[in-house]
Every structure is written in structure tokens, then in C-alpha cells.
Design a protein around this motif. Structure first.
Motif, PDB file in Angstrom:
ATOM      1  N   PHE A  63       2.341  22.554 -14.556  1.00  0.00           N
ATOM      2  CA  PHE A  63       2.823  21.674 -13.483  1.00  0.00           C
ATOM      3  C   PHE A  63       2.917  20.270 -14.058  1.00  0.00           C
ATOM      4  O   PHE A  63       2.305  19.959 -15.081  1.00  0.00           O
ATOM      5  CB  PHE A  63       1.903  21.702 -12.247  1.00  0.00           C
ATOM      6  N   THR A  64       3.723  19.421 -13.406  1.00  0.00           N
ATOM      7  CA  THR A  64       3.879  18.034 -13.835  1.00  0.00           C
ATOM      8  C   THR A  64       3.462  17.130 -12.690  1.00  0.00           C
ATOM      9  O   THR A  64       3.923  17.299 -11.559  1.00  0.00           O
ATOM     10  CB  THR A  64       5.342  17.739 -14.221  1.00  0.00           C
ATOM     11  N   THR A  65       2.579  16.178 -12.993  1.00  0.00           N
ATOM     12  CA  THR A  65       2.157  15.230 -11.962  1.00  0.00           C
ATOM     13  C   THR A  65       3.255  14.200 -11.734  1.00  0.00           C
ATOM     14  O   THR A  65       4.046  13.914 -12.623  1.00  0.00           O
ATOM     15  CB  THR A  65       0.854  14.513 -12.371  1.00  0.00           C
ATOM     16  N   SER A  66       3.289  13.669 -10.539  1.00  0.00           N
ATOM     17  CA  SER A  66       4.293  12.643 -10.225  1.00  0.00           C
ATOM     18  C   SER A  66       3.799  11.279 -10.701  1.00  0.00           C
ATOM     19  O   SER A  66       2.628  11.103 -11.024  1.00  0.00           O
ATOM     20  CB  SER A  66       4.577  12.613  -8.724  1.00  0.00           C
ATOM     21  N   THR A  67       4.701  10.334 -10.726  1.00  0.00           N
ATOM     22  CA  THR A  67       4.349   8.975 -11.109  1.00  0.00           C
ATOM     23  C   THR A  67       4.166   8.151  -9.845  1.00  0.00           C
ATOM     24  O   THR A  67       5.033   8.123  -8.985  1.00  0.00           O
ATOM     25  CB  THR A  67       5.462   8.363 -11.986  1.00  0.00           C
ATOM     26  N   CYS A  68       3.019   7.506  -9.754  1.00  0.00           N
ATOM     27  CA  CYS A  68       2.701   6.714  -8.572  1.00  0.00           C
ATOM     28  C   CYS A  68       2.457   5.277  -8.994  1.00  0.00           C
ATOM     29  O   CYS A  68       1.749   5.025  -9.964  1.00  0.00           O
ATOM     30  CB  CYS A  68       1.450   7.280  -7.906  1.00  0.00           C
ATOM     31  N   PHE A  69       3.076   4.343  -8.293  1.00  0.00           N
ATOM     32  CA  PHE A  69       2.757   2.950  -8.561  1.00  0.00           C
ATOM     33  C   PHE A  69       2.839   2.142  -7.283  1.00  0.00           C
ATOM     34  O   PHE A  69       3.480   2.528  -6.316  1.00  0.00           O
ATOM     35  CB  PHE A  69       3.646   2.360  -9.660  1.00  0.00           C
ATOM     36  N   GLU A  70       2.136   1.018  -7.299  1.00  0.00           N
ATOM     37  CA  GLU A  70       2.071   0.139  -6.150  1.00  0.00           C
ATOM     38  C   GLU A  70       2.737  -1.178  -6.518  1.00  0.00           C
ATOM     39  O   GLU A  70       2.519  -1.711  -7.597  1.00  0.00           O
ATOM     40  CB  GLU A  70       0.597  -0.092  -5.817  1.00  0.00           C
ATOM     41  N   GLN A  71       3.575  -1.663  -5.638  1.00  0.00           N
ATOM     42  CA  GLN A  71       4.299  -2.907  -5.865  1.00  0.00           C
ATOM     43  C   GLN A  71       3.919  -3.889  -4.758  1.00  0.00           C
ATOM     44  O   GLN A  71       3.890  -3.515  -3.586  1.00  0.00           O
ATOM     45  CB  GLN A  71       5.804  -2.623  -5.840  1.00  0.00           C
ATOM     46  N   THR A  72       3.631  -5.132  -5.109  1.00  0.00           N
ATOM     47  CA  THR A  72       3.188  -6.133  -4.147  1.00  0.00           C
ATOM     48  C   THR A  72       4.258  -7.205  -3.957  1.00  0.00           C
ATOM     49  O   THR A  72       4.841  -7.672  -4.925  1.00  0.00           O
ATOM     50  CB  THR A  72       1.883  -6.791  -4.632  1.00  0.00           C
ATOM     51  N   SER A  73       4.475  -7.559  -2.703  1.00  0.00           N
ATOM     52  CA  SER A  73       5.441  -8.606  -2.378  1.00  0.00           C
ATOM     53  C   SER A  73       4.950  -9.946  -2.907  1.00  0.00           C
ATOM     54  O   SER A  73       3.762 -10.262  -2.825  1.00  0.00           O
ATOM     55  CB  SER A  73       5.629  -8.670  -0.864  1.00  0.00           C
ATOM     56  N   LEU A  74       5.877 -10.753  -3.440  1.00  0.00           N
ATOM     57  CA  LEU A  74       5.523 -12.044  -4.022  1.00  0.00           C
ATOM     58  C   LEU A  74       5.960 -13.232  -3.168  1.00  0.00           C
ATOM     59  O   LEU A  74       5.534 -14.351  -3.413  1.00  0.00           O
ATOM     60  CB  LEU A  74       6.141 -12.175  -5.423  1.00  0.00           C
ATOM     61  N   ASP A  75       6.834 -12.995  -2.170  1.00  0.00           N
ATOM     62  CA  ASP A  75       7.368 -14.120  -1.385  1.00  0.00           C
ATOM     63  C   ASP A  75       6.624 -14.329  -0.066  1.00  0.00           C
ATOM     64  O   ASP A  75       7.190 -14.774   0.927  1.00  0.00           O
ATOM     65  CB  ASP A  75       8.869 -13.938  -1.138  1.00  0.00           C
ATOM     66  N   ILE A  76       5.336 -14.017  -0.078  1.00  0.00           N
ATOM     67  CA  ILE A  76       4.532 -14.167   1.133  1.00  0.00           C
ATOM     68  C   ILE A  76       3.457 -15.218   0.905  1.00  0.00           C
ATOM     69  O   ILE A  76       3.122 -15.495  -0.244  1.00  0.00           O
ATOM     70  CB  ILE A  76       3.902 -12.813   1.545  1.00  0.00           C
ATOM     71  N   PRO A  77       2.877 -15.827   1.903  1.00  0.00           N
ATOM     72  CA  PRO A  77       3.161 -15.609   3.328  1.00  0.00           C
ATOM     73  C   PRO A  77       4.450 -16.304   3.776  1.00  0.00           C
ATOM     74  O   PRO A  77       4.882 -17.257   3.153  1.00  0.00           O
ATOM     75  CB  PRO A  77       1.946 -16.227   4.019  1.00  0.00           C
ATOM     76  N   ILE A  78       5.021 -15.789   4.854  1.00  0.00           N
ATOM     77  CA  ILE A  78       6.222 -16.352   5.462  1.00  0.00           C
ATOM     78  C   ILE A  78       5.874 -16.697   6.905  1.00  0.00           C
ATOM     79  O   ILE A  78       5.306 -15.864   7.617  1.00  0.00           O
ATOM     80  CB  ILE A  78       7.391 -15.346   5.427  1.00  0.00           C
ATOM     81  N   ALA A  79       6.206 -17.897   7.332  1.00  0.00           N
ATOM     82  CA  ALA A  79       5.889 -18.329   8.700  1.00  0.00           C
ATOM     83  C   ALA A  79       6.872 -17.722   9.690  1.00  0.00           C
ATOM     84  O   ALA A  79       8.071 -17.668   9.439  1.00  0.00           O
ATOM     85  CB  ALA A  79       5.923 -19.847   8.783  1.00  0.00           C
ATOM     86  N   ILE A  80       6.337 -17.262  10.814  1.00  0.00           N
ATOM     87  CA  ILE A  80       7.156 -16.820  11.945  1.00  0.00           C
ATOM     88  C   ILE A  80       6.956 -17.886  13.018  1.00  0.00           C
ATOM     89  O   ILE A  80       5.843 -18.093  13.479  1.00  0.00           O
ATOM     90  CB  ILE A  80       6.694 -15.441  12.476  1.00  0.00           C
ATOM     91  N   THR A  81       8.024 -18.580  13.386  1.00  0.00           N
ATOM     92  CA  THR A  81       7.879 -19.654  14.369  1.00  0.00           C
ATOM     93  C   THR A  81       7.421 -19.072  15.700  1.00  0.00           C
ATOM     94  O   THR A  81       7.704 -17.915  16.027  1.00  0.00           O
ATOM     95  CB  THR A  81       9.198 -20.424  14.574  1.00  0.00           C
ATOM     96  N   SER A  82       6.710 -19.886  16.461  1.00  0.00           N
ATOM     97  CA  SER A  82       6.116 -19.395  17.705  1.00  0.00           C
ATOM     98  C   SER A  82       7.023 -19.567  18.910  1.00  0.00           C
ATOM     99  O   SER A  82       6.640 -19.255  20.013  1.00  0.00           O
ATOM    100  CB  SER A  82       4.782 -20.118  17.950  1.00  0.00           C
TER     101      SER A  82
END
Length: 191
Positions: A63-82
Motif C-alpha cells: 500500500f502507499t500512504t498519502s501525502t499530508c501537509f498543513e498550510q497556514t494563511s499569512l494575510d491574517i488578521p483581517i479586520a471585519i468592520t462592525s
């Protein structure tokens, strides 16, 4: 009675010189190996033991294992106006290529009054969109959530700050078989 137990060997080579996992006296006909490397071919074989003795090892299977990776957003935090309706987007560019077999969205968090006003979705580089949630928890504040099609429940507790895993409004399996490479967009609509 005639009890049966199993022995399994898992190796990186078909000749089982480099055995990386093994177990004996197994009573179930299933086994979960831990610590396997991503994107790797493994070979396994099994033998049985009963009151009359033990068998030879079976032929080798692979059997072949799958490739797993985690990617993190870099353009945060982003303000949401109230005040007023508005749409906020966060883009994540994934440079590596690969076919998606199981996509999870983890660690979506924010500070916002009246979470019930928010609708949150994710869009792939191919243009496919899945809504994660919308209109939950009324006038409660803030959110920390994770989404996985294999989660135990779709019911998000209020306030939605549990950091638990939930089934999204639209299945993330819609992204299966797409290429992960390109620009992913998380969209938050404040109604």
C-alpha cells in the motif's frame, strides 16, 4: 475451541529486511500502523497461529500512504468592520502541486459580535466553493472552529468558541480530485 491469532509485519522492502512495524497475538483481522511516512510504499504480510501451530507468512501485499501537509494563511488578521454589510477575503497561495484526497479546514478563528450575521465559505483555485457555516449562534460573539467531513457532528455549540471539529454546511469532499496548487480564498460575508 480453536482460537486464532495473527502476526503482521510491515516493511519498506518486499523482502522484509527493513521491518518498520510488527505485531503478534492479534485477535482481530485488522491492524492500524502508526508513524508511517507520507507518500511511501509499504509492504505487509500476515500469518496465523491456532491450536495446531502456525502458518507460513502470506504473500507480500503493498500500500502507499498519502501525502499530508498543513498550510497556514499569512494575510491574517483581517479586520471585519462592525457596521454595514461587507465581505472580507483571506487568500492562501499553495505553490506545491498535488491531488486532494481529503481536505480539512482548521483553526478558523475571529472576534466578531453577532456571529449569526456571518456566512463563511472556502473557494479552491479551480473555482469550487463550499460553505463552512452560516447564520449560527445568533447574537453571540467570536468563533474558533475546525471543519472535517469525518467529524462527529454538524451541530456547532454556542458560543462557537469550542475549537472543536464539525461537519461543514457543504461537504469538503467537493474538492477531492482537484489540484491543491494555486490561490485558495476564505470568504467571510457579514450580513
Amino acid at each position: 475451541g480453536n482460537s486464532v491469532t495473527y502476526t503482521i509485519e510491515i516493511a519498506t522492502d518486499v523482502n522484509f529486511i527493513n521491518i518498520i512495524d510488527n505485531a503478534s497475538n492479534l485477535t482481530a483481522n485488522t491492524y492500524t500502523a502508526l508513524g508511517l511516512a507520507n507518500g511511501t510504499i509499504y509492504f505487509w504480510r500476515v500469518k496465523t497461529l491456532n491450536d495446531c501451530g502456525q502458518s507460513s507468512f502470506s504473500s507480500a501485499f503493498s500500500f502507499t500512504t498519502s501525502t499530508c501537509f498543513e498550510q497556514t494563511s499569512l494575510d491574517i488578521p483581517i479586520a471585519i468592520t462592525s457596521f454595514g454589510a461587507n465581505t472580507i477575503t483571506s487568500e492562501l497561495i499553495i505553490a506545491s502541486s498535488g491531488t486532494i484526497s481529503d481536505l480539512n479546514v482548521i483553526d478558523i478563528q475571529g472576534q466578531h459580535t453577532r456571529v449569526g450575521h456571518l456566512t463563511v465559505s472556502i473557494t479552491s483555485p479551480a473555482g469550487t466553493t463550499a460553505q463552512l457555516w452560516g447564520g449560527i449562534c445568533g447574537n453571540q460573539n467570536d468563533f474558533i472552529l475546525n471543519f472535517d467531513d469525518a467529524a462527529a457532528t454538524a451541530t456547532i455549540p454556542c458560543p462557537p468558541t469550542s475549537n472543536g471539529f464539525y461537519i461543514p454546511t457543504n461537504a469538503l469532499s467537493v474538492f477531492n480530485c482537484e489540484n491543491v496548487q494555486g490561490t485558495w480564498t476564505l470568504t467571510v460575508v457579514d450580513n
